[in-house]
Scaffold this active site. Structure first.
Site, PDB file in Angstrom:
ATOM      1  CD  GLU A 152      -5.873  56.725  29.764  1.00 59.60           C
ATOM      2  OE1 GLU A 152      -5.379  57.790  30.222  1.00 59.60           O
ATOM      3  OE2 GLU A 152      -7.064  56.591  29.473  1.00 59.60           O
TER       4      GLU A 152
ATOM      5  CB  CYS B  24      -6.548  61.199  29.964  1.00 62.92           C
ATOM      6  SG  CYS B  24      -7.233  60.731  31.555  1.00 62.92           S
TER       7      CYS B  24
END
Length: 458
Positions: free
Chosen positions: A232, A266
């Site tokens: 990720e 993010c």
């Protein structure tokens, strides 16, 4: 980077830690491998009991844990408490659902494969290395640890070097809850030591949340060893506003989506792509509200935006803004590094961007928002998809045709409609393109580190 707690509000080093030496690393890997051989034989009911005990502990200790998160990386205290409690929710979710997610999958018509019985079962892989970032010191780890442990895997945590106390807390939590010694252990090591750990035959897989360069490095090591990896990585998520949107709600949500966790997420909305019919109104309201946010000590309840976690992170963000300014972008709010102690950076709004500016394609990891005007939905989709990232996205519209168009066209791991991107235990989470591969959370997250074994009987 030294393994140390450096208070981002003051810049003062609070505590330093000696890295684990080779002997201690070996001891912890061996212990994790032995713990796996015991844990895999326990029942789901037993693991669930231990997992719920861990959730109880983290809830009981929420005030102290939240203060630790705020001290180490600077998020407002209320957000630190929210992160801590979210971890408990995730633990209970997997305690409740792991057995069902990993249930034997029987083939309805085994005669089709010339068998009397056939199907597939999920089995744990073994020791999994988790390389984790500092921005959500608990949540990023627990969203892996809870499903991994419930599946019967064990974990080794290499946390970011600036959150060692958070790492050590997690290293003790599951043992205190009752899991076998070594089921989840922290390695106090630097990035240079990750390769040797992942090369070890006893480590069967790796999960990483972090930067794109870190992901490429870890993926190459895992690939060389033919080991499973889940990545990720970064994101530069679009937040698209169409003419039919509820503008006031869209603006209020946009501010939160860009500045939560001091803008260091993010999945934070970073690029705001607004249809020309509502661009001027959105820009005025958004700029006003971003400029009005209270910046200050994250332990102060009135603070809405605290410092960035590291000095290097603030410097990188300031360079991106300065590059845009030098190439003709309009700075509508913020955009100047303040004087004084700590690594603060003001909520910033930038418009009139064009190709050649770094901000167009690079991720701004801090409270910096970029604005884009789009004349059509096709242009909005093109702008949204022009970066190499594909983590998540948000769309604001009440038009069903627009909704379906963007759900179909956006290159992202998720589309959130009339809301901001949030990670939920119940929904799979992850990205495409340079934002990584694999999924966390939901059923997909627990199955990532399992062997799906086919069983056929004549």
């Amino acid at each position: 980077m030294a393994i140390a707690t450096i208070n981002p509000t003051t810049g003062v080093t609070e505590q330093t830690f000696e890295p684990h030496d080779a002997a201690e690393i070996e001891r912890r890997i061996a212990l994790a491998d032995a713990a796996y051989r015991a844990l895999r034989l326990t029942s789901f009911a037993q693991r669930a009991e231990w997992m719920r005990a861990a959730a109880d502990l983290i809830e009981q200790e929420v005030d102290d844990v939240a203060r630790l998160l705020t001290l180490e990386m600077g998020k407002p205290l209320a957000q630190a408490k929210g992160e801590t409690l979210k971890c408990a929710k995730n633990m209970r979710f997997y305690a409740d659902h792991a057995e069902g997610f990993l249930a034997y999958e029987a083939l309805e018509n085994p005669s089709a494969v010339n068998a009397s019985q056939a199907g597939a079962r999920y089995e744990p892989l073994g020791v999994v290395l988790a390389v984790m970032p500092w921005n959500y010191p608990l949540w990023q780890v627990v969203r892996f640890a809870a499903p991994a442990l419930m599946a019967g895997n064990t974990g080794l945590l290499k946390h970011a070097s600036n959150v060692p106390q958070s790492a050590l807390y997690l290293g003790s939590l599951f043992e205190r809850a009752g899991f076998p010694d070594g089921s989840f252990a922290t390695l106090l090591i630097g990035s240079a030591e990750v390769e040797a750990v992942l090369d070890d035959w006893r480590v069967k897989a790796v999960t990483l949340t972090g930067s794109e360069p870190a992901g490429r490095s870890v993926a190459s090591i895992a690939g060389r060893n033919i080991k499973k990896a889940v990545l990720e990585l970064g994101g530069s998520d679009p937040f698209i506003v169409m003419p039919s949107a509820d503008l006031e709600k869209a603006v209020a949500t946009a501010v939160t989506a860009r500045t939560q966790n001091n803008g260091q997420s993010c999945i934070a909305a970073k690029r705001f792509i607004v249809h020309t019919d509502v661009y001027d109104a959105f820009t005025r309201l958004f700029t006003e509200q971003m400029a009005a946010l209270v910046i200050g000590d994250p332990f102060d309840a009135a603070t809405q935006v605290g410092p960035l976690a590291t000095k290097s992170g603030r410097d990188d963000l300031a360079e991106l803004v300065e590059d845009a300014r030098m190439h003709g972008a309009s700075i509508l709010a913020g955009g100047t590094t303040p004087d004084g102690a700590g690594w603060f950076y003001p909520p910033t709004v930038i418009a009139d961007l064009h190709d050649g500016m770094r901000l167009v394609l690079e991720e701004a990891f801090g409270p910096v928002a970029t604005l884009y005007r789009a004349d059509t939905r096709e242009e909005a989709a093109r702008i949204a998809n022009q970066t190499t990232f594909g983590l998540s996205s948000a769309l604001w519209t009440t038009d069903a045709d627009d909704e379906q168009f963007f759900v179909d066209e956006l290159d992202a791991g998720a589309v959130f409609i009339n809301g901001m991107t949030v990670s939920y235990p119940e929904l799979p989470f992850g990205g495409i393109k340079d934002s990584g591969y694999g999924r966390e959370l939901a059923a997909a997250g627990i199955r990532e580190f399992c062997n799906l074994k086919t069983v056929w009987k004549a």
